[in-house]
Design an enzyme around this catalytic site. Structure first.
Site, mmCIF file in Angstrom:
data_model
loop_
_atom_site.group_PDB
_atom_site.id
_atom_site.type_symbol
_atom_site.label_atom_id
_atom_site.label_comp_id
_atom_site.label_asym_id
_atom_site.label_seq_id
_atom_site.Cartn_x
_atom_site.Cartn_y
_atom_site.Cartn_z
ATOM 1 N N CYS A 1 0.830 -1.214 0.000
ATOM 2 C CA CYS A 1 0.000 0.000 0.000
ATOM 3 C C CYS A 1 0.858 1.255 0.000
ATOM 4 O O CYS A 1 0.656 2.156 -0.807
ATOM 5 C CB CYS A 1 -0.926 -0.035 1.226
ATOM 6 S SG CYS A 1 -1.804 1.500 1.475
ATOM 7 N N CYS B 1 -1.548 1.643 -3.108
ATOM 8 C CA CYS B 1 -2.545 2.704 -2.938
ATOM 9 C C CYS B 1 -1.975 4.115 -2.901
ATOM 10 O O CYS B 1 -2.439 4.992 -3.631
ATOM 11 C CB CYS B 1 -3.317 2.510 -1.630
ATOM 12 S SG CYS B 1 -3.430 0.840 -1.015
ATOM 13 N N LYS C 1 0.093 5.344 -5.970
ATOM 14 C CA LYS C 1 -0.853 5.350 -7.083
ATOM 15 C C LYS C 1 -1.806 6.542 -6.991
ATOM 16 O O LYS C 1 -2.026 7.237 -7.972
ATOM 17 C CB LYS C 1 -1.658 4.047 -7.075
ATOM 18 C CG LYS C 1 -2.714 4.022 -8.125
ATOM 19 C CD LYS C 1 -4.018 3.391 -7.758
ATOM 20 C CE LYS C 1 -4.699 3.707 -6.501
ATOM 21 N NZ LYS C 1 -5.629 2.637 -6.105
ATOM 22 N N TYR D 1 -9.097 -3.458 -11.769
ATOM 23 C CA TYR D 1 -9.036 -2.073 -11.295
ATOM 24 C C TYR D 1 -7.651 -1.467 -11.464
ATOM 25 O O TYR D 1 -7.526 -0.270 -11.769
ATOM 26 C CB TYR D 1 -9.565 -1.954 -9.855
ATOM 27 C CG TYR D 1 -8.584 -2.274 -8.746
ATOM 28 C CD1 TYR D 1 -7.866 -1.261 -8.118
ATOM 29 C CD2 TYR D 1 -8.383 -3.576 -8.308
ATOM 30 C CE1 TYR D 1 -6.978 -1.543 -7.091
ATOM 31 C CE2 TYR D 1 -7.507 -3.862 -7.285
ATOM 32 C CZ TYR D 1 -6.800 -2.847 -6.672
ATOM 33 O OH TYR D 1 -5.924 -3.125 -5.660
ATOM 34 N N GLU E 1 -6.968 1.973 -13.524
ATOM 35 C CA GLU E 1 -6.349 3.131 -12.868
ATOM 36 C C GLU E 1 -5.103 3.590 -13.621
ATOM 37 O O GLU E 1 -4.919 4.786 -13.883
ATOM 38 C CB GLU E 1 -6.013 2.779 -11.417
ATOM 39 C CG GLU E 1 -7.276 2.578 -10.593
ATOM 40 C CD GLU E 1 -7.041 2.221 -9.145
ATOM 41 O OE1 GLU E 1 -7.939 2.455 -8.332
ATOM 42 O OE2 GLU E 1 -5.965 1.677 -8.812
ATOM 43 N N HIS F 1 -27.842 20.380 -1.122
ATOM 44 C CA HIS F 1 -27.958 20.964 -2.461
ATOM 45 C C HIS F 1 -27.069 22.188 -2.604
ATOM 46 O O HIS F 1 -26.956 22.957 -1.655
ATOM 47 C CB HIS F 1 -29.424 21.336 -2.691
ATOM 48 C CG HIS F 1 -29.690 21.891 -4.043
ATOM 49 N ND1 HIS F 1 -29.723 21.104 -5.175
ATOM 50 C CD2 HIS F 1 -29.909 23.175 -4.452
ATOM 51 C CE1 HIS F 1 -29.970 21.875 -6.225
ATOM 52 N NE2 HIS F 1 -30.085 23.138 -5.812
ATOM 53 N N GLU G 1 -26.664 14.269 -3.603
ATOM 54 C CA GLU G 1 -28.079 14.398 -3.229
ATOM 55 C C GLU G 1 -28.966 13.462 -4.054
ATOM 56 O O GLU G 1 -30.071 13.126 -3.642
ATOM 57 C CB GLU G 1 -28.558 15.845 -3.341
ATOM 58 C CG GLU G 1 -28.643 16.394 -4.748
ATOM 59 C CD GLU G 1 -29.104 17.857 -4.785
ATOM 60 O OE1 GLU G 1 -30.150 18.164 -4.187
ATOM 61 O OE2 GLU G 1 -28.408 18.692 -5.399
HETATM 62 C C1 LIG Z 1 -1.031 -0.968 -7.680
HETATM 63 C C2 LIG Z 1 -1.880 -1.263 -6.482
HETATM 64 C C3 LIG Z 1 -2.829 -0.352 -6.077
HETATM 65 C C4 LIG Z 1 -3.615 -0.604 -4.967
HETATM 66 N N1 LIG Z 1 -4.553 0.312 -4.611
HETATM 67 C C5 LIG Z 1 -5.324 0.103 -3.520
HETATM 68 C C6 LIG Z 1 -6.271 1.079 -3.110
HETATM 69 O O1 LIG Z 1 -6.448 2.118 -3.748
HETATM 70 N N2 LIG Z 1 -6.991 0.831 -1.993
HETATM 71 C C7 LIG Z 1 -6.834 -0.318 -1.267
HETATM 72 O O2 LIG Z 1 -7.497 -0.482 -0.245
HETATM 73 N N3 LIG Z 1 -5.948 -1.276 -1.650
HETATM 74 C C8 LIG Z 1 -5.191 -1.082 -2.751
HETATM 75 N N4 LIG Z 1 -4.266 -2.021 -3.119
HETATM 76 C C9 LIG Z 1 -4.177 -3.287 -2.345
HETATM 77 C C10 LIG Z 1 -3.369 -3.085 -1.065
HETATM 78 O O3 LIG Z 1 -2.109 -2.535 -1.384
HETATM 79 C C11 LIG Z 1 -3.212 -4.419 -0.357
HETATM 80 O O4 LIG Z 1 -4.484 -4.977 -0.161
HETATM 81 C C12 LIG Z 1 -2.529 -4.270 0.997
HETATM 82 O O5 LIG Z 1 -1.263 -3.691 0.869
HETATM 83 C C13 LIG Z 1 -2.405 -5.655 1.660
HETATM 84 O O6 LIG Z 1 -1.683 -5.559 2.858
HETATM 85 P P1 LIG Z 1 -0.947 -6.835 3.436
HETATM 86 O O7 LIG Z 1 -0.459 -6.440 4.798
HETATM 87 O O8 LIG Z 1 -1.774 -8.020 3.307
HETATM 88 O O9 LIG Z 1 0.301 -7.076 2.469
HETATM 89 P P2 LIG Z 1 1.433 -6.087 1.912
HETATM 90 O O10 LIG Z 1 1.121 -4.663 2.177
HETATM 91 O O11 LIG Z 1 1.674 -6.513 0.524
HETATM 92 O O12 LIG Z 1 2.682 -6.455 2.808
HETATM 93 C C14 LIG Z 1 3.314 -7.699 2.748
HETATM 94 C C15 LIG Z 1 4.782 -7.484 3.064
HETATM 95 O O13 LIG Z 1 5.381 -8.762 3.317
HETATM 96 C C16 LIG Z 1 6.709 -8.745 2.821
HETATM 97 N N5 LIG Z 1 7.129 -10.151 2.683
HETATM 98 C C17 LIG Z 1 6.620 -11.084 1.832
HETATM 99 N N6 LIG Z 1 7.202 -12.291 2.077
HETATM 100 C C18 LIG Z 1 8.098 -12.092 3.079
HETATM 101 C C19 LIG Z 1 8.996 -12.970 3.777
HETATM 102 N N7 LIG Z 1 9.068 -14.280 3.516
HETATM 103 N N8 LIG Z 1 9.784 -12.422 4.742
HETATM 104 C C20 LIG Z 1 9.710 -11.090 5.043
HETATM 105 N N9 LIG Z 1 8.874 -10.248 4.425
HETATM 106 C C21 LIG Z 1 8.058 -10.739 3.474
HETATM 107 C C22 LIG Z 1 6.570 -7.977 1.513
HETATM 108 O O14 LIG Z 1 7.824 -7.447 1.109
HETATM 109 C C23 LIG Z 1 5.567 -6.899 1.903
HETATM 110 O O15 LIG Z 1 6.211 -5.715 2.321
HETATM 111 C C24 LIG Z 1 -3.440 -1.806 -4.219
HETATM 112 C C25 LIG Z 1 -2.479 -2.736 -4.620
HETATM 113 C C26 LIG Z 1 -1.709 -2.470 -5.740
HETATM 114 C C27 LIG Z 1 -0.686 -3.482 -6.165
#
Ligand SMILES: Cc1cc2nc3c(=O)[nH]c(=O)nc-3n(C[C@H](O)[C@H](O)[C@H](O)COP(=O)(O)OP(=O)(O)OC[C@H]3O[C@@H](n4cnc5c(N)ncnc54)[C@H](O)[C@@H]3O)c2cc1C
Length: 464
Positions: A43, A48, A51, A179, A183, A437, A442
């Protein structure tokens, strides 16, 4: 009693992982967290936040064009991508620092390395010997872009690389029509790049309400984006400074860059989950119960890695519920209903609840109310783009099942509509709400005429 190094060890410092680590630590738990890339996760670093900043940047061109009718003369416009991307990166760095300090202040031990699960309570860190132990392990490793398996796939970029581009191409092909594709198509197009979207399905944004899908596709085409549906690709070849995308039906498209926006998959391979025998879903997601517990008692998972609803607020909500359940003696299941979501395309989409199509499958009788109208601003700006407001109602209970908006500020409006839908608002209650309004929103409380589907087309005899 077993002694562990940590009460909780979190793998992945993204939206879900950081929230869980901080809250558990604030409740007195000894917490460690490992992150292999950058603290903040998708994110903050390449999702997010950067972006949305690009979305803001890409909208000035059309806003300045719209300003003309209001008396503004803006002179010759020019745009400098390096300035925008540099400023976006600076904000990402700042947020990375904020997230790091949040963990530091909460007293969470941070390990900037890849982690693997070595047993129900053991974690191995890639950059050091020996294993760490924890009573509970939380996997919050997120997901990654899935690239199409076609010859030349090494030429493709994903959304990740869009945040690293040093120069904008003159043209781009985007494969996929979810999406992220919509975007980035709007971002690139708004910045003056010629955009072609190729998608093998019938219409953009599968699973969204059909009126939103049709409305967005039409508006994007009117803004000059070449959307090609029912179009499958066979290969990508290097051609001069750019690329050529070969299409299954024989023709091809040339572009300076080719981006795949063909979905994402959970990060569950290569760090010990399979060896532990944990239950994984068909696409590799970690299967969890309503409390985010996996098939291994000491291992929980939240966020995109569980592929429930892949959005930042959902990952954060699941993490909060996990901490309440495991560290605060308050078992808290996660309710995944009425999650509002936006598509920050041009025009924008905001939606919550059931699409008309889904509602028809699930409810014997539904009513639909909708308004297509030109927003007041466009009367002077001259932009010929209609806004859509749509409500889907369960006829038996009068409850609002879905609210769908296409147009300016749709995301902001739908956030508040989501509160009402979650509380079970009825159409009568919306009607009894005073309108604000003049606003576009609305319309949601003044929709009076039930929409009737067009009568079936008469048979060929009658038509003749
Ligand atoms: C281009 C794009 C736009 C988006 N726009 C939106 C939006 O507008 N609104 C919205 O709500 N959501 C949006 N999302 C989705 C949102 O980013 C994710 O849903 C959210 O980040 C999920 O959080 P998370 O904690 O599950 O995983 P992440 O935020 O992906 O975090 C996982 C972390 O784990 C780390 N990791 C993975 N494996 C290992 C390992 N073995 N050891 C150590 N570290 C590890 C990764 O490096 C990463 O930093 C978007 C996603 C993308 C790709």
């Amino acid at each position: 009693m077993a002694h562990y190094d940590y009460d909780l060890f979190v793998i992945g410092a993204g939206s879900g992982g950081v929230r869980a680590a901080r809250l558990a630590s604030e409740l007195g738990a000894r917490v460690g967290i490992a992150e292999e890339y950058r603290i903040g996760g998708t994110c903050v670093i390449r999702g997010c936040v950067p972006k949305k900043l690009l979305v803001y940047g890409s909208r000035y061109g059309s806003e300045l064009a719209d300003a003309h009718g209001f008396g503004w003369t803006c002179g010759e416009l020019s745009f400098d991508w390096p300035t925008l991307i540099h400023n976006v990166k600076r904000e990402v760095d700042r947020l990375n620092g904020v997230y790091t300090r949040t963990l530091e202040t909460a007293g969470v031990d941070r390990f900037l390395t890849r982690a693997a699960v070595e047993g129900p309570h053991e974690i191995k860190l890639a950059d050091r010997d020996g294993a760490r132990s924890a009573k509970t392990i939380l996997v919050a490793t997120g997901g990654h872009p899935v690239m199409p398996d076609v010859p030349g796939k090494e030429h493709l970029i994903s959304s990740n690389e869009c945040f690293e581009l040093e120069q904008l191409p003159e043209s781009i092909v985007i494969i996929g029509a979810g999406y992220i594709s919509m975007e980035f198509a709007s971002i690139f197009s708004g910045l003056g790049v010629a955009v072609t979207v190729l998608y093998r399905g019938e219409q953009v944004l599968r699973d969204f309400d059909m009126d939103l899908r049709d409305g967005l596709a039409e508006a994007m085409r009117n803004r000059g984006i070449d959307l090609r549906m029912n179009t499958d690709i066979t290969s990508i070849e290097k051609e001069g400074d750019g690329y050529r995308v070969q299409l299954k039906r024989g023709d091809s498209v040339a572009a300076g860059l080719v981006m795949a926006a063909t979905g994402r998959a959970p990060n569950t391979s290569g760090f010990g989950l399979q060896q532990l025998g944990i239950d994984l879903g068909w696409n590799g997601r970690i299967a969890v119960d309503e409390f985010s517990k996996s098939s291994v008692d000491s291992l929980y998972a939240v966020g995109d890695v569980t592929d429930r609803k892949n959005l930042t607020p959902v990952a954060i909500h699941e993490a909060t519920a996990f901490v309440e359940t495991v560290f605060n003696e308050r078992p808290t299941p996660v309710d995944h209903s009425f999650i509002p979501t936006a598509v920050f395309s041009q025009p924008e989409i905001g939606t919550v609840g059931l699409s008309e199509e889904k509602a028809r499958e699930m409810h014997p009788h539904i009513d639909v109310y909708k308004a297509h109208f030109r927003p007041l601003k466009s009367m002077i700006s001259g932009r010929d783009e209609k806004m859509l407001m749509k409500l889907v109602i369960d006829a038996a209970s009068d409850k609002v099942l879905g609210c769908h908006i296409l147009g300016s500020d749709a995301a902001e409006i739908v956030q508040m509509a989501a509160v009402a839908l979650r509380l079970g608002v009825t159409k009568a209650q919306l009607d009894a709400t005073m309108a604000l309004h003049p606003s576009a929103a609305e319309e949601l409380v003044t929709l009076r005429h039930r929409w009737e589907p067009p009568a079936p087309v008469a048979g060929s005899d009658a038509a003749a």
